[in-house]
Design an enzyme around this catalytic site. Structure first.
Site, short mmCIF file in Angstrom:
data_model
loop_
_atom_site.label_atom_id
_atom_site.label_comp_id
_atom_site.label_asym_id
_atom_site.label_seq_id
_atom_site.Cartn_x
_atom_site.Cartn_y
_atom_site.Cartn_z
N LYS A 60 21.86 -11.44 6.59
CA LYS A 60 21.82 -10.99 5.18
C LYS A 60 23.07 -10.19 4.86
CE LYS A 60 18.25 -8.58 2.95
NZ LYS A 60 16.91 -7.99 3.09
N SER A 101 16.17 -1.53 -4.01
CA SER A 101 17.63 -1.64 -3.97
C SER A 101 18.10 -2.90 -4.70
CB SER A 101 18.13 -1.69 -2.52
OG SER A 101 17.77 -0.51 -1.84
O1 PNS Z 1 14.45 -2.17 3.49
P1 PNS Z 1 13.78 -3.39 4.06
O2 PNS Z 1 14.75 -4.54 4.12
O3 PNS Z 1 12.50 -3.72 3.35
O4 PNS Z 1 13.37 -3.00 5.57
C1 PNS Z 1 12.73 -3.92 6.43
C2 PNS Z 1 12.93 -3.48 7.90
C3 PNS Z 1 14.42 -3.37 8.21
C4 PNS Z 1 12.28 -2.12 8.10
C5 PNS Z 1 12.24 -4.52 8.81
O5 PNS Z 1 12.72 -5.79 8.52
C6 PNS Z 1 12.49 -4.21 10.29
O6 PNS Z 1 11.81 -3.38 10.86
N1 PNS Z 1 13.48 -4.92 10.90
C7 PNS Z 1 13.90 -4.69 12.24
C8 PNS Z 1 13.61 -5.91 13.13
C9 PNS Z 1 12.16 -5.87 13.59
O7 PNS Z 1 11.72 -4.98 14.28
N2 PNS Z 1 11.40 -6.93 13.18
C10 PNS Z 1 10.00 -7.05 13.49
C11 PNS Z 1 9.15 -6.36 12.45
S1 PNS Z 1 7.42 -6.44 12.87
#
Ligand code: PNS
Length: 169
Positions: free
Chosen positions: A51, A137
């Site tokens: 992204k 955002s």
């Molecule tokens: O601000 P966002 O994009 O809504 O945040 C989402 C985020 C970054 C918190 C989530 O995608 C995340 O925890 N990503 C890290 C990778 C991960 O651990 N993925 C499994 C989630 S169960």
């Protein structure tokens, strides 16, 4: 328990994870509230290489550092990987997330249950301040890109960075 070791183990830590592209007043409200509940709050800017954001990761971190400096117990870092691994490496037992509306709940619940199943890390949901229940955002970027006023939705430092970035775009 007495002594420095037991004191160290009692530091209460939590993480507020996200993309923060860029940080909004909604994020800031959750971080501020977490910073009053925990000794140390980690803000983890999670790197998603598929992204492309408006702001580089370092720029997002710099903005978050500026707007959270006054809290005194907020640590801002980038991380590439699973959130549960970030938590394990830093001995963080709790993830704090804002819930804006019911529409957030389905996916947030899935992630919370997945993370709990992976390592036992807890997720705590904080109800978003209603003033920011519509805020994201992505919407801020879209409204700002078309010349709309977002000055009440982001901190002044972020507004400046947004205007500068969009002028160049
Ligand atoms: O601000 P966002 O994009 O809504 O945040 C989402 C985020 C970054 C918190 C989530 O995608 C995340 O925890 N990503 C890290 C990778 C991960 O651990 N993925 C499994 C989630 S169960």
């Amino acid at each position: 328990m007495t002594g420095p070791e037991s004191e160290g183990s009692q530091v209460r830590r939590a993480v507020c994870p996200g993309s923060f592209d860029p940080i909004t007043n909604g994020h800031l409200d959750i971080i501020a509230r977490a910073s009053r509940l925990y000794d140390e709050v980690y803000v983890a800017v999670m790197i998603n290489k598929s992204k492309k954001g408006l702001f580089e990761i370092d720029e997002r971190i710099e903005l978050i550092r500026e707007v959270t400096a006054e809290y005194g117990n907020v640590i801002v870092e980038a991380f590439h990987g699973l959130l549960v691994d970030y938590c394990k490496q830093r001995d963080i037992p709790a993830i704090v997330k804002g819930l804006r509306a019911v529409s957030d709940f389905d996916y947030e619940l899935q992630m919370a249950q997945m993370n709990m199943g992976l390592t036992g890390v807890e997720t705590l949901f904080v109800p978003t301040n209603p003033t920011y229940s519509f805020l994201s955002s992505s919407l801020v970027k879209e409204v700002a890109a078309w010349g709309g006023d977002v000055s009440h939705l982001v901190p002044p430092q972020v507004l400046g960075a947004l205007n500068e970035r969009l002028r160049k775009a």
